[in-house]
Write a protein that holds these residues in place. Structure first.
Motif, PDB file in Angstrom:
ATOM      1  N   ASP A 210     -39.230 116.654 -50.244  1.00 39.89           N
ATOM      2  CA  ASP A 210     -38.464 116.343 -51.459  1.00 39.89           C
ATOM      3  C   ASP A 210     -39.287 116.626 -52.711  1.00 39.89           C
ATOM      4  N   GLU A 211     -40.533 116.146 -52.706  1.00 42.15           N
ATOM      5  CA  GLU A 211     -41.385 116.332 -53.885  1.00 42.15           C
ATOM      6  C   GLU A 211     -41.728 117.807 -54.088  1.00 42.15           C
ATOM      7  N   SER A 212     -41.946 118.540 -53.010  1.00 41.54           N
ATOM      8  CA  SER A 212     -42.213 119.972 -53.135  1.00 41.54           C
ATOM      9  C   SER A 212     -41.002 120.697 -53.713  1.00 41.54           C
ATOM     10  N   ALA A 213     -39.809 120.334 -53.250  1.00 45.68           N
ATOM     11  CA  ALA A 213     -38.590 120.950 -53.769  1.00 45.68           C
ATOM     12  C   ALA A 213     -38.388 120.601 -55.242  1.00 45.68           C
ATOM     13  N   ALA A 214     -38.711 119.366 -55.627  1.00 43.81           N
ATOM     14  CA  ALA A 214     -38.557 118.957 -57.027  1.00 43.81           C
ATOM     15  C   ALA A 214     -39.480 119.763 -57.935  1.00 43.81           C
ATOM     16  N   ARG A 215     -40.704 120.042 -57.471  1.00 45.58           N
ATOM     17  CA  ARG A 215     -41.617 120.866 -58.268  1.00 45.58           C
ATOM     18  C   ARG A 215     -41.107 122.305 -58.367  1.00 45.58           C
ATOM     19  N   THR A 216     -40.549 122.825 -57.278  1.00 45.84           N
ATOM     20  CA  THR A 216     -40.056 124.207 -57.285  1.00 45.84           C
ATOM     21  C   THR A 216     -38.834 124.354 -58.184  1.00 45.84           C
ATOM     22  N   VAL A 217     -37.892 123.427 -58.050  1.00 42.15           N
ATOM     23  CA  VAL A 217     -36.646 123.506 -58.825  1.00 42.15           C
ATOM     24  C   VAL A 217     -36.882 123.075 -60.265  1.00 42.15           C
ATOM     25  N   GLY A 218     -37.784 122.120 -60.457  1.00 42.86           N
ATOM     26  CA  GLY A 218     -38.053 121.636 -61.804  1.00 42.86           C
ATOM     27  C   GLY A 218     -37.094 120.576 -62.278  1.00 42.86           C
ATOM     28  N   ASP A 219     -36.301 120.014 -61.365  1.00 43.34           N
ATOM     29  CA  ASP A 219     -35.326 118.989 -61.736  1.00 43.34           C
ATOM     30  C   ASP A 219     -35.193 118.021 -60.565  1.00 43.34           C
ATOM     31  N   ARG A 220     -35.758 116.848 -60.708  1.00 39.30           N
ATOM     32  CA  ARG A 220     -35.737 115.866 -59.631  1.00 39.30           C
ATOM     33  C   ARG A 220     -34.319 115.361 -59.355  1.00 39.30           C
ATOM     34  N   ARG A 221     -33.497 115.260 -60.391  1.00 38.82           N
ATOM     35  CA  ARG A 221     -32.133 114.767 -60.210  1.00 38.82           C
ATOM     36  C   ARG A 221     -31.300 115.747 -59.391  1.00 38.82           C
ATOM     37  N   THR A 222     -31.516 117.036 -59.570  1.00 43.54           N
ATOM     38  CA  THR A 222     -30.768 118.025 -58.786  1.00 43.54           C
ATOM     39  C   THR A 222     -31.103 117.916 -57.307  1.00 43.54           C
ATOM     40  N   VAL A 223     -32.379 117.723 -56.998  1.00 42.32           N
ATOM     41  CA  VAL A 223     -32.785 117.558 -55.603  1.00 42.32           C
ATOM     42  C   VAL A 223     -32.179 116.286 -55.030  1.00 42.32           C
ATOM     43  N   ALA A 224     -32.184 115.207 -55.806  1.00 36.00           N
ATOM     44  CA  ALA A 224     -31.597 113.958 -55.337  1.00 36.00           C
ATOM     45  C   ALA A 224     -30.109 114.114 -55.066  1.00 36.00           C
ATOM     46  N   THR A 225     -29.418 114.841 -55.937  1.00 38.12           N
ATOM     47  CA  THR A 225     -27.981 115.062 -55.735  1.00 38.12           C
ATOM     48  C   THR A 225     -27.721 115.890 -54.489  1.00 38.12           C
ATOM     49  N   ALA A 226     -28.541 116.925 -54.271  1.00 37.42           N
ATOM     50  CA  ALA A 226     -28.381 117.766 -53.084  1.00 37.42           C
ATOM     51  C   ALA A 226     -28.588 116.956 -51.807  1.00 37.42           C
ATOM     52  N   ILE A 227     -29.581 116.080 -51.817  1.00 32.93           N
ATOM     53  CA  ILE A 227     -29.839 115.238 -50.640  1.00 32.93           C
ATOM     54  C   ILE A 227     -28.664 114.307 -50.380  1.00 32.93           C
ATOM     55  N   GLY A 228     -28.153 113.686 -51.441  1.00 32.45           N
ATOM     56  CA  GLY A 228     -27.028 112.768 -51.283  1.00 32.45           C
ATOM     57  C   GLY A 228     -25.790 113.463 -50.744  1.00 32.45           C
ATOM     58  N   LYS A 229     -25.477 114.636 -51.280  1.00 35.13           N
ATOM     59  CA  LYS A 229     -24.302 115.368 -50.800  1.00 35.13           C
ATOM     60  C   LYS A 229     -24.477 115.802 -49.353  1.00 35.13           C
ATOM     61  N   ALA A 230     -25.657 116.334 -49.037  1.00 36.91           N
ATOM     62  CA  ALA A 230     -25.898 116.807 -47.671  1.00 36.91           C
ATOM     63  C   ALA A 230     -25.833 115.658 -46.672  1.00 36.91           C
ATOM     64  N   ALA A 231     -26.325 114.477 -47.085  1.00 40.87           N
ATOM     65  CA  ALA A 231     -26.312 113.335 -46.176  1.00 40.87           C
ATOM     66  C   ALA A 231     -24.890 112.874 -45.857  1.00 40.87           C
ATOM     67  N   LEU A 232     -23.977 113.072 -46.793  1.00 42.46           N
ATOM     68  CA  LEU A 232     -22.602 112.634 -46.579  1.00 42.46           C
ATOM     69  C   LEU A 232     -21.855 113.510 -45.579  1.00 42.46           C
ATOM     70  N   VAL A 233     -22.252 114.771 -45.476  1.00 40.74           N
ATOM     71  CA  VAL A 233     -21.472 115.701 -44.641  1.00 40.74           C
ATOM     72  C   VAL A 233     -22.255 116.279 -43.478  1.00 40.74           C
ATOM     73  N   SER A 234     -23.601 116.237 -43.540  1.00 37.95           N
ATOM     74  CA  SER A 234     -24.403 116.933 -42.543  1.00 37.95           C
ATOM     75  C   SER A 234     -24.491 116.146 -41.259  1.00 37.95           C
ATOM     76  N   ARG A 235     -24.644 116.863 -40.158  1.00 36.28           N
ATOM     77  CA  ARG A 235     -24.825 116.225 -38.848  1.00 36.28           C
ATOM     78  C   ARG A 235     -26.308 116.103 -38.486  1.00 36.28           C
TER      79      ARG A 235
END
Length: 310
Positions: A210-235
């Motif tokens: 998560d922290e590595s992705a936040a540094r790459t993307v440059g937006d911690r909130r975007t990574v958090a949103t992606a994790i939340g969405k993926a957790a709702l639908v992913s198996r």
């Protein structure tokens, strides 16, 4: 040898405090490496001592192929309660070996199947599969490490969140998180007292990505949103030793951590703090476990060598 042969079997209890506190107070990279090292050493030590105790139990069985001298009273006297403990160690060690072999076999089988499923696709670092089931995971090995993601999951994410997804999975591959996950899984199979460390590493490895992705993307909130969405639908992932964006959890804690400030990187926590004391307790327990198993192994070797006729 005495009761020291039993210490590595129970000393993993000294690592329970750091397993809980490392998730909260250490940088995920530091926590993952520390907990994996502690789990691997303690599992090895407990397995060695279990094998030493099993020698005593096996030597007492009629028709065993071991030298007759190994069943002498002097040998059995090296292990307290040899009649009970020695024989109980036989099925215990067999169970450890069987469970570890099964975990390795399943891990290898899933990886081989996953690579065969990608055989017809271009040899790029990302494999997008037309699948109605949402999933994404990091697949190491083969000709090259690859990120596997389904179209169903990509359709659920915005462009920035997709970048976060790919950055997260690439972080898993770059850091070799599958090795940490496999190591703690085998350690927990070798000694059930190490299961809290396995759970903790499963979480801290995801937080590391998560922290590595936040540094790459440059937006911690975007990574958090992606994790939340993926957790709702992913198996999740096909096997626990492969890492993925939405597994394992707890996802709310990961999202909350990303919405806060980035963790401070420290090689070792300050001594006079709860996490520092827990880390030193785990380190001391690991050192005592290593010394106890080494002492037991050398003592048993000398005893067996003396008891074995030339």
């Amino acid at each position: 040898m005495g009761v020291f042969v039993f210490l590595p079997l129970v000393l993993p209890l000294t690592a329970w405090p750091i397993a809980r506190l490392a998730e909260q107070h250490l940088h995920p990279r530091t926590a993952t490496r520390l907990l994996t090292a502690v789990a691997a050493v303690m599992a090895l030590c407990s397995t060695v001592c279990l094998a030493l105790v099993m020698v005593v139990g096996t030597a007492q069985l009629p028709g065993n192929p071991l030298p007759d001298g190994w069943s002498d009273p002097e040998v059995r006297a090296a292990v307290p309660y040899d009649e009970v403990v020695g024989k109980a160690a036989i099925p215990a060690l067999c169970a450890v070996v069987a469970a570890s072999a099964r975990a390795l076999w399943r891990h290898g089988r899933v990886r081989r199947r996953a690579h065969r499923a990608l055989a017809g696709l271009p040899g790029t670092g990302v494999a997008v599969l037309p699948d109605e089931v949402p999933y994404a995971y990091a697949l190491p090995g083969g000709r090259r490490d690859r990120v596997v993601v389904s179209t169903a999951l990509l359709d659920c994410l915005e462009p920035g969140e997709r970048r976060a997804l790919f950055a997260h999975e690439r972080a898993h591959l770059a850091a070799g998180h599958h090795r940490f996950l496999l190591a703690v899984r085998l350690a927990a199979l070798a000694n059930p007292f190490l299961r809290p460390l396995r759970t903790a590493v499963a979480y801290t490895a995801e937080r590391w990505a998560d922290e590595s992705a936040a540094r790459t993307v440059g937006d911690r909130r975007t990574v958090a949103t992606a994790i939340g969405k993926a957790a709702l639908v992913s198996r999740g992932t096909p096997v626990a030793t492969l890492a993925g964006l939405a597994a394992p959890g707890p996802v709310p804690r990961r999202v909350a951590a990303l919405l806060g400030p980035a963790p401070v990187v420290r090689t070792w926590p300050p001594v006079f703090t709860s996490v520092g004391l827990a880390a030193w307790a785990a380190a001391a327990g690991t050192a005592v476990s290593a010394m106890s198993s080494a002492n037991a192994a050398v003592t048993m070797f000398l005893i067996l060598r003396t008891a074995t006729p030339l």
